[in-house]
Design a protein around this motif. Structure first.
Motif, PDB file in Angstrom:
ATOM      1  N   VAL A 148      -3.827  13.062  -0.832  1.00  0.00           N
ATOM      2  CA  VAL A 148      -3.250  13.108  -2.118  1.00  0.00           C
ATOM      3  C   VAL A 148      -1.812  13.175  -2.178  1.00  0.00           C
ATOM      4  N   ALA A 149      -1.118  13.562  -1.055  1.00  0.00           N
ATOM      5  CA  ALA A 149       0.423  13.568  -1.031  1.00  0.00           C
ATOM      6  C   ALA A 149       0.937  12.199  -0.950  1.00  0.00           C
ATOM      7  N   ARG A 150       0.183  11.148  -0.550  1.00  0.00           N
ATOM      8  CA  ARG A 150       0.818   9.877  -0.606  1.00  0.00           C
ATOM      9  C   ARG A 150       1.172   9.621  -2.040  1.00  0.00           C
ATOM     10  N   GLN A 151       0.457  10.233  -2.811  1.00  0.00           N
ATOM     11  CA  GLN A 151       0.656   9.621  -4.347  1.00  0.00           C
ATOM     12  C   GLN A 151       1.955  10.419  -4.810  1.00  0.00           C
ATOM     13  N   TYR A 152       2.413  11.620  -4.369  1.00  0.00           N
ATOM     14  CA  TYR A 152       3.596  11.889  -4.585  1.00  0.00           C
ATOM     15  C   TYR A 152       4.780  12.034  -3.710  1.00  0.00           C
ATOM     16  N   LEU A 153       4.688  11.925  -2.840  1.00  0.00           N
ATOM     17  CA  LEU A 153       5.832  11.970  -1.699  1.00  0.00           C
ATOM     18  C   LEU A 153       6.165  10.472  -1.247  1.00  0.00           C
ATOM     19  N   ASP A 154       7.279  10.185  -0.943  1.00  0.00           N
ATOM     20  CA  ASP A 154       7.700   8.857  -0.187  1.00  0.00           C
ATOM     21  C   ASP A 154       8.125   9.453   1.175  1.00  0.00           C
ATOM     22  N   SER A 155       8.242   8.534   2.236  1.00  0.00           N
ATOM     23  CA  SER A 155       8.553   8.670   3.546  1.00  0.00           C
ATOM     24  C   SER A 155       9.670   7.789   3.692  1.00  0.00           C
TER      25      SER A 155
ATOM     26  N   PRO B 212      -1.743   1.875   6.778  1.00  0.00           N
ATOM     27  CA  PRO B 212      -2.405   2.014   8.288  1.00  0.00           C
ATOM     28  C   PRO B 212      -1.861   3.200   9.139  1.00  0.00           C
ATOM     29  N   SER B 213      -0.996   4.181   8.565  1.00  0.00           N
ATOM     30  CA  SER B 213      -0.313   5.111   9.373  1.00  0.00           C
ATOM     31  C   SER B 213      -1.542   6.236   9.654  1.00  0.00           C
ATOM     32  N   GLU B 214      -2.063   6.567   8.323  1.00  0.00           N
ATOM     33  CA  GLU B 214      -3.142   7.763   8.311  1.00  0.00           C
ATOM     34  C   GLU B 214      -4.619   7.239   7.455  1.00  0.00           C
ATOM     35  N   GLY B 215      -4.764   6.014   7.331  1.00  0.00           N
ATOM     36  CA  GLY B 215      -5.620   5.647   6.450  1.00  0.00           C
ATOM     37  C   GLY B 215      -5.586   6.174   4.800  1.00  0.00           C
ATOM     38  N   GLU B 216      -4.057   6.244   4.390  1.00  0.00           N
ATOM     39  CA  GLU B 216      -4.234   6.922   3.119  1.00  0.00           C
ATOM     40  C   GLU B 216      -4.203   6.082   1.813  1.00  0.00           C
ATOM     41  N   PRO B 217      -5.053   6.357   0.969  1.00  0.00           N
ATOM     42  CA  PRO B 217      -5.421   5.430  -0.165  1.00  0.00           C
ATOM     43  C   PRO B 217      -3.892   5.411  -0.975  1.00  0.00           C
ATOM     44  N   VAL B 218      -3.597   4.159  -1.324  1.00  0.00           N
ATOM     45  CA  VAL B 218      -2.419   3.781  -2.153  1.00  0.00           C
ATOM     46  C   VAL B 218      -2.748   3.507  -3.783  1.00  0.00           C
ATOM     47  N   LEU B 219      -2.228   4.343  -4.534  1.00  0.00           N
ATOM     48  CA  LEU B 219      -2.674   3.989  -5.864  1.00  0.00           C
ATOM     49  C   LEU B 219      -1.540   3.634  -6.855  1.00  0.00           C
ATOM     50  N   SER B 220      -0.608   3.547  -6.324  1.00  0.00           N
ATOM     51  CA  SER B 220       0.783   3.421  -7.204  1.00  0.00           C
ATOM     52  C   SER B 220       0.528   1.820  -7.511  1.00  0.00           C
ATOM     53  N   ASP B 221       0.057   0.870  -6.763  1.00  0.00           N
ATOM     54  CA  ASP B 221      -0.052  -0.363  -7.404  1.00  0.00           C
ATOM     55  C   ASP B 221      -1.410  -0.743  -8.006  1.00  0.00           C
ATOM     56  N   ALA B 222      -2.356   0.174  -8.180  1.00  0.00           N
ATOM     57  CA  ALA B 222      -3.597   0.028  -8.924  1.00  0.00           C
ATOM     58  C   ALA B 222      -3.608  -0.023 -10.433  1.00  0.00           C
TER      59      ALA B 222
END
Length: 555
Positions: free
Chosen positions: A69-76, A537-547
């Protein structure tokens, strides 16, 4: 990333499978003839997953439900590619000193956190300070940094330096994970409790509400302009928002997808795999994680498993391949190496170091002195029965039926050679108390997702064992293994790395510190109303920002 067995997928009863089929037959999901005319703005996507985080701040603890879920609101700082290289994200460029101990990151200018705080070098420094603060209770991040990280300092407004005590070639891959997502210093200063409820990042969505037991509500960050270089588009997300729902039951979760109540689900149940593959309104994406597979770690301080002969006998007798293939109906493959097949420099030579061999198991147990038998056929020595304790979480979301079937199958196979396996069903609080207590178990389920083969150091080095946070659940280390793994992190030459990490796999598998079972996977079921969902590919995080919804999100 670690945890006791969690994101496993159960094989449920025939009646439940029939219910899934019925739901699919009554589907209100998108029809097969949906036409994609390109990105359309609008709509709230419903993403359904099995487990609810204990905290939305991934700096705390560090478990997979947090990072997804954090992938959706945090950038690395950087974004990992499938080939192991990294591309710019919040850091537009970086330089590495010749000795590999100093990294200078230049940050993208003009970026603001959701609370209006500007992103600058000091903000990045503050993030490392928070991670290292014992009050944050960071486990995952600390284990990546232990033995290497020395300091982070702001060289200028937009240049931050990370100093290391020795070369650490996996650093960039590690920093690409949402566990190291950059958070607002102002928000972090509120304290852990409040930050757990609503962490503040720079990402494409903002947390607006966490309705415990039900969902997390996210809305689009309309000012977003810091997507990674590998994103499918730059600028704000197409979606208006995301409802991140918690549906523990596999049948319910798949039914939500097939009926159109959910747009994307995490982990299509194995018993629904064929239904999903045959449904033209559903597409599937699968990703095999890098790192340590789900395994039963053998406690080397136990009076039973302190003898390598008994450890090897246990693994030989388990018939683990058959147990996995039966329980998961071929959807999850067996993996007997200490690292998963998705791990860089995985060496297939060590895929099954101790194949099923009850004769060899019996020979090893005899040699170890377990030659007596009690009335139930269990081996004995000096009046003691050869019994091993295997606690597991009784919560079906933590140890679902397929995993329990595996444990029961292994229990039966071990009895064939005279080993009694005591399966102990514990509640979550009791299970948490078991972790890190060498007197509480003889073997225990564990895994660790990591984008680098450095996972072997994280799980089994002397340095991380001394951290004492319970993640080295075998309580084992080896000086030669440490030396090889440190050499692997000190070089950037792929040929040298391949040789060193192959040697590390040889050493590690020879110790029989664990009984590996299967690799962790991210498996998404996606309605064909939705396009451009992808798995990083780092943690298999789903990316929804392009969806986006091909129909604009109208239901």
């Amino acid at each position: 990333m670690f945890r006791p067995p969690s994101r496993r997928l159960p094989v449920v009863a025939t009646a439940a499978a029939a219910l899934v089929a019925l739901l699919a037959g009554c589907s209100g999901a998108a029809s097969a003839d949906v036409v994609d005319r390109g990105p359309v703005r609008g709509g709230t996507l419903v993403y359904a997953t099995d487990r609810e985080p204990t905290c939305l701040d991934p700096h705390n603890s560090g478990d997979m439900p947090q990072t997804y879920v954090a992938r959706q609101y945090l950038d690395s700082l950087v974004s990992l590619q499938a080939d192991g290289s990294v591309v710019p994200w919040l850091a537009t460029s970086w330089t590495i000193s010749d000795d590999g101990t100093q990294y200078d990151f230049t940050l993208k200018e003009g970026v603001e956190f959701h609370d209006g705080t500007p992103l600058d070098a000091q903000a990045v420094v503050d993030n490392f300070t928070q991670i290292l603060d014992p009050a944050t209770q960071s486990s995952t991040d600390l284990l990546y940094l232990t033995g290497y990280f020395e300091s982070a300092i702001a060289l200028s407004e937009h240049v931050v330096r990370i100093d290391l005590s020795r070369p650490y070639s996996p650093l960039l891959a590690a920093l690409s994970q949402a566990f190291f997502g950059i958070e607002s210093p102002k928000a972090m200063a509120r304290g852990l409790e409040e930050n757990c409820e609503s962490p503040v990042g720079t990402g494409p969505f903002e947390v607006v509400a966490w309705n415990h037991g039900r969902d997390v509500q996210l809305v689009r960050n309309d000012d977003y302009d810091s997507a990674p270089a590998d994103a499918k588009h730059q600028g704000p997300a197409y979606l208006d928002g995301i409802t991140w729902r918690f549906l523990k039951d596999n049948t319910t979760r798949y039914g939500a997808l097939s009926s159109g109540e959910a747009d994307v689900i995490f982990n299509v149940p194995p018993e629904s795999q064929q239904l999903a593959e045959a449904d033209p309104a559903i597409s599937l994406q699968e990703f095999v994680h890098s790192g340590s597979p789900f395994s039963l770690d053998l406690n080397t301080t136990s009076p039973v498993f302190d003898d390598i002969r008994v450890r090897k006998a246990f693994v030989h007798a388990s018939n683990a391949r058959a147990a996995v293939e039966s329980a998961y109906a071929g959807v999850f493959p067996y993996e007997g190496d200490a690292v998963s097949s998705g791990t860089p420099h995985y060496d297939e030579t060590y895929h099954e170091p101790f194949p099923y061999d009850p004769d060899e198991a019996n020979r090893l147990l005899d040699d170890a002195g377990w030659t007596g038998r009690d009335a139930d056929g269990h081996r004995t020595k000096d009046g003691e029965t050869l019994t091993v304790r295997l606690p597991y979480n009784a919560d079906g979301a933590e140890t679902p039926p397929a995993d329990l079937t595996i444990l029961q199958n292994i229990q039966a196979m071990e009895k064939e050679v005279g080993i009694e396996v005591d399966l102990e069903a514990l509640d979550s609080a009791s299970m948490n108390a078991v972790w890190g207590d060498p007197d509480a178990y003889d073997l225990i389920g564990n895994y660790w997702n990591s984008p680098t083969p450095h996972v072997m150091y994280i799980k089994y080095s002397k340095a991380t064992l001394d951290v004492g946070n319970g993640q080295n659940s075998a309580f084992a280390s080896d000086d030669e293994l440490d030396r090889v793994l440190i050499a692997g992190t000190a070089t950037t030459d792929p040929t040298e790395q391949a040789a060193l990490y192959s040697e590390a796999q040889r050493i590690l598998t020879s110790k029989a510190w664990s009984l590996p079972l299967y690799p962790i996977q991210t498996r998404l079921g996606i309605s064909n109303r939705v396009k451009d969902v992808w798995i990083e590919p780092s943690e298999g995080e789903p990316v929804l920002s392009d969806a986006y919804f091909v129909d604009g999100g109208d239901r």
